[in-house]
Enzyme design. Structure first.
Site, PDB file in Angstrom:
ATOM      1  CB  SER A 215      24.852  17.536  -2.030  1.00 13.79           C
ATOM      2  OG  SER A 215      24.893  18.943  -2.180  1.00 13.79           O
ATOM      3  CG  ASN A 216      21.814  20.667  -5.063  1.00 16.17           C
ATOM      4  OD1 ASN A 216      22.554  21.541  -5.503  1.00 16.17           O
ATOM      5  ND2 ASN A 216      21.155  20.808  -3.926  1.00 16.17           N
ATOM      6  NE  ARG A 217      25.054  18.695 -12.463  1.00 15.59           N
ATOM      7  CZ  ARG A 217      24.255  18.988 -13.491  1.00 15.59           C
ATOM      8  NH1 ARG A 217      23.152  18.305 -13.663  1.00 15.59           N
ATOM      9  NH2 ARG A 217      24.576  19.937 -14.332  1.00 15.59           N
ATOM     10  CB  SER A 218      23.902  24.277  -6.351  1.00 18.01           C
ATOM     11  OG  SER A 218      24.228  25.628  -6.145  1.00 18.01           O
ATOM     12  CB  ALA A 282      20.190  24.024  -5.244  1.00 17.67           C
TER      13      ALA A 282
END
Ligand code: PMT
Length: 410
Positions: A215-218, A282
């Site tokens: 995943s990502n930091r959104s 994101a």
């Protein structure tokens, strides 16, 4: 008003009715938040409410006299209920007891609050709070249904632990939800009234196995702020949200998704019912080619993952738009960049055939993922507008204003 407070509340005249329930103390927080946001607040307490708390906190926070007795002549107002009802942009009753709800449903006017409500043509927001059985009683349910039919906005009650110690539905809605309801009714005739806005938020999760994902930091903050700002401008909002820890905004249809593929399905499936699409999520560009059905076991040596491309949702939207398959009026994308911010963003604007792109430099510590602020430049085919560092809530309001202006000129 405090930095980041919703613009729609600034200068609004809110009449806040407080009735006699144990949740009355929570109305102090609501009053405080309204004042912080720049609203003028006139508090009316029922006599029963004064058994739970005194007028002093409300008077101190609102810096205005608190009205209680219908027959007490106030300094400058000899007909308090008429005066207050005409002044109100919105009448909010929080907490609203079963008794007050019953009186409102039947047009009783036996105290200053119910008289004000009867004389008031401004929208009514009710935040009921009571014992679960009182809420579930057919009399209360019918009264609430009557009031809803007449246009009242009901927020809550929520499930949880009640004053009796029992669990059930009857808790006063959280202050943020009540504020959301107030913002929605204040903005009902705003510049996006009648427009259907779809916002995406958060970072998609692409599973590797049942317990791991990429995943990502959104955090979803930017997207949730956009959903709320669109709602405050009168839009009918759908929020397609990847997993976040944020509470669902009041008055917004929320669709929970996890992966890029689920997000694509939700967005593309709703295109025919969407006027404005704002893609602030994101979205993963790659996902594991295989999702292991069981937890991947630790083995000696390295583990190589094969990633495969996900669908580019905005590119798919552009194709459908060009083929005349989407009724969309406007598409806004975001560009999260760490270098050549403007050039890369302009390239995405053109390639994804967007009407506007919000370029954010996510390498700056106060901008982009997770934080409450964002520094952005808005790019369109005809120009660009560099914005200062703003709270995400403020940036969302600016974006919504620009969207409304573009629609107005379209
Ligand atoms: O959630 P927060 O913590 O508040 O952070 C906000 C944010 C930094 C996530 C947000 O402001 C932001 O920049 N969102 C877009 C992030 C991103 O994915 O940018 P991108 O440059 O990779 O993608 C460009 C655009 O294409 C975006 O509108 C994206 O939603 C869209 N996209 C991307 C990949 C994909 N497969 N399909 C898409 O439609």
């Amino acid at each position: 008003a405090q930095r980041g407070a919703a613009m729609i509340l600034q200068g609004a005249n809110v009449v806040l009715g407080v009735t006699g329930g144990i949740a009355a103390y929570k109305a102090i927080d609501l009053c405080s938040k309204l004042v912080q946001a720049g609203a003028g607040v006139d508090v009316i307490m029922t006599e029963a409410a004064t058994h739970f708390l005194t007028p002093l906190p409300f008077q101190t926070l609102s810096k205005r006299p608190v009205s209680i007795d219908q027959f007490q002549l106030l300094r400058d107002m000899d007909m308090a209920h008429i005066e207050l009802s005409k002044k109100a942009d919105v009448l909010v009753i929080a907490p609203a007891t079963a008794n007050t709800i019953a009186k409102l449903a039947h047009g009783l006017a036996d105290n200053l609050l119910t008289s004000t409500a009867l004389a008031c043509t401004a929208p009514l927001v009710l935040a009921p709070a009571m014992d679960a059985d009182m809420w579930a009683h057919p009399a209360t349910q019918e009264n609430v249904a009557h009031l809803t039919e007449r246009g009242a906005t009901i927020v809550g009650p929520e499930e949880g632990r009640l004053a009796s110690g029992r669990m059930g539905r009857g808790r006063l809605a959280e202050t943020n939800a009540v504020l959301g309801a107030i913002r929605q009714v204040l903005g009902r005739n705003g510049p996006l009234a009648g427009q259907r806005v779809l916002v995406t938020a958060g970072g998609t999760e692409e599973p590797l196995d049942p317990v791991r994902y990429i995943s990502n930091r959104s955090s979803g903050k930017m997207g949730y702020a956009l959903a709320e700002a669109s709602r405050d401008a009168g839009a009918l909002v759908t929020l397609v949200s990847a997993p976040t820890s944020l509470p669902a905004p009041f008055g917004v249809d929320i669709v929970h998704v996890r992966t890029a593929s689920e997000m694509a399905q939700a967005v593309l499936g709703a295109l025919q019912r969407t006027d404005v699409l704002i893609m602030s999520a994101a979205v993963a560009d790659y996902r594991p080619a295989e999702t292991a059905p069981q937890k991947i076991k630790k083995m000696p040596g390295d583990l190589t993952l094969t990633l495969t491309r996900t669908m580019d949702i905005l590119a798919a939207v552009a194709e459908r738009r060009q083929a005349g398959q989407a009724g969309l009026r406007l598409v806004v994308g975001f560009a999260a960049e760490t270098q050549n911010v403007l050039a890369n963003a302009r390239d995405k604007l053109e390639r994804k055939r967007l009407d506007m792109i919000v370029a954010n430099d996510v390498s700056a510590s106060a901008s982009g993922f997770e934080v409450d602020t964002n520094q952005a430049t808005l790019l369109t085919m005809s120009g660009q507008e560099a914005l200062p560092l703003l709270a995400k809530t403020e940036l969302a309001e600016v974006i919504v204003q620009r969207v409304a202006a573009m629609l107005g000129g379209a």
